[in-house]
Design an enzyme around this catalytic site. Structure first.
Site, PDB file in Angstrom:
ATOM      1  N   ASN A 181       0.709  -1.502   0.080  1.00 46.65           N
ATOM      2  CA  ASN A 181       0.086  -0.081   0.035  1.00 46.65           C
ATOM      3  C   ASN A 181       0.545   1.159  -0.040  1.00 46.65           C
ATOM      4  OD1 ASN A 181      -2.312  -1.539  -0.148  1.00 46.65           O
ATOM      5  ND2 ASN A 181      -2.858  -1.144   2.029  1.00 46.65           N
ATOM      6  N   LYS A 182       2.092   1.624   0.368  1.00 43.35           N
ATOM      7  CA  LYS A 182       2.867   2.511   0.049  1.00 43.35           C
ATOM      8  C   LYS A 182       3.324   2.842  -1.276  1.00 43.35           C
ATOM      9  CE  LYS A 182       3.286   2.014   4.285  1.00 43.35           C
ATOM     10  NZ  LYS A 182       3.166   0.613   5.175  1.00 43.35           N
ATOM     11  N   ASN A 183       3.584   3.965  -1.029  1.00 42.53           N
ATOM     12  CA  ASN A 183       3.780   4.998  -2.661  1.00 42.53           C
ATOM     13  C   ASN A 183       5.190   4.445  -3.380  1.00 42.53           C
ATOM     14  OD1 ASN A 183       2.565   7.080  -0.677  1.00 42.53           O
ATOM     15  ND2 ASN A 183       3.597   8.862  -1.529  1.00 42.53           N
TER      16      ASN A 183
END
Ligand SMILES: *Cc1c(COP(=O)(O)O)cnc(C)c1O
Length: 374
Positions: A181-183
């Site tokens: 889910n991180k950038n």
């Protein structure tokens, strides 16, 4: 209409092709791609030494061992974070000392840190919630004046900056996550930016079973390391993601601006800090005006889900989880974190979303909330 999740990774065909190449190469765990990824990250962080791991949680566990945290030591942090932040401190046998958040930034309140420092305090672990950085000038100044180490839980801050300097390119130890889910994602994974080169040998031992190899093929173990290494399959994904991270974050920022333009400001929503300088816009979070609504947060999320829109919750205040209550924390300890933890919702935000998607979210929020005011 398609279901709009609150987040979704951006993986292109070139990435998928390179993953195939790694799988066909016969070398699928830590190898040349890990080394390349570490070198590329080091360049991204202004030449700082960087090592990758299979998670940022693991990175923080190793960081705590690296700085010699022991039973009875205290680590100052925020109760408003993913529970990993508190858990790693407990797993090290140390005590998390929570400091309530500033309700404006939703990050640790820098004005309250010094009152929480005791002779047992060894480190501060700030969290940049949603990618909005904690003031690094003030934070590093407090740490320096009290002789404390800083482990930045910058899990969400890939590509964020502080006054023009990239998070990770300055400061003490910086932990960044590459969770799905991180950038920037490697499926699962993370990196730790080290303070200086002298920390590399111990870090590498702690990352993989305490093993040291000598050039003649010999091997020795003198500390109990863990199993935290990243695979080449993950690293090759990271190499591709790193090429796009600035574009990903620019798109997130543009979408965040559009949220500010389109959200109905008469509904009593709590908006995030309107920061277009430092934040990487990892998340766009609102607080709901629950006191003036006839529906609960859970009901709001269900109604939005039925309308094809994914809403997340990041996060309930962690000191109210059963584990932490059992260790003595209770309701009322950190009122700002508790209130935000009850009211917060995360709206869809990811690079492949369109401005029309943002408008659809805003329109649905407007309809659902105005129909359910007390
Ligand atoms: C994602 C996250 C972590 C954990 O990262 P993993 O790579 O999943 O271990 C820790 N802290 C914060 C604030 C996070 O958002």
């Amino acid at each position: 209409m398609d279901y709009l999740p609150f987040t979704r990774p951006t993986l292109d065909e070139a990435t998928i092709a390179d993953v195939g190449d790694v799988l066909r190469s016969g070398w699928i765990t830590s190898g040349p791609k890990v080394k390349q990824f570490e070198a590329a990250l080091s360049e991204y962080f202004g030449g700082r030494p960087v090592r990758v791991l299979n998670s940022a949680t693991g990175g923080m566990e190793v960081a705590l061992r690296l700085i010699g945290i022991q039973a009875g030591d205290e680590v100052i942090t925020t109760p408003l974070s993913w529970v990993a932040t508190g858990n790693v401190v407990l797993n090290a046998g140390a005590k998390p000392v929570f400091v309530d958040v500033d309700p404006h930034t939703r990050n640790i309140d820098l004005d309250r840190i010094e009152a929480a420092i005791t002779p047992r305090t060894k480190a501060i672990m700030p969290v940049d919630l949603a990618g909005l950085p904690v003031d690094r000038d003030r934070l590093n100044d407090i740490a320096a004046r009290h002789g404390l180490r800083v482990i930045e839980d910058a899990a969400q801050s890939m590509g964020s900056t502080w006054r023009g300097r990239r998070i990770g390119s300055f400061g003490d130890l910086i932990s960044i996550s590459f969770h799905a889910n991180k950038n920037l994602t490697t499926t699962e994974g993370g990196c730790l930016v080290l303070r200086d080169e002298s920390e590399i040998p111990l870090f590498e031992k702690l990352r993989l079973q305490g093993v040291v190899r000598s050039p003649d093929g010999g091997m020795d173990v003198d500390v109990t390391g863990g199993k935290y290494n990243m695979t080449d399959v993950a690293a090759v994904i990271g190499l591709h993601q790193l090429k796009h991270i600035e574009a990903f974050n620019a798109q997130r920022k543009a979408l965040a601006r559009h949220y500010f333009a389109k959200l109905d400001r008469t509904l009593g929503l709590g908006l995030p800090v309107e920061d277009f300088e430092n934040s990487n816009w990892h998340m766009f979070q609102l607080t709901l005006p629950l006191d003036s609504l006839r529906i609960s947060r859970g009901e709001f999320i269900q109604i939005m889900h039925a309308r094809g829109i994914g809403i997340g919750v990041h996060y309930p205040a962690m000191h109210l989880f059963t584990l932490y209550r059992g260790l003595g924390w209770k309701e009322g300890d950190y009122p700002h974190a508790e209130k935000i933890g009850r009211e917060t919702v995360t709206l869809p935000l990811f690079p492949r979303m369109s401005e029309a998607d943002v408008e659809r979210v805003c329109q649905n929020i407007h309809e659902v909330l105005s129909a359910n005011m007390r």
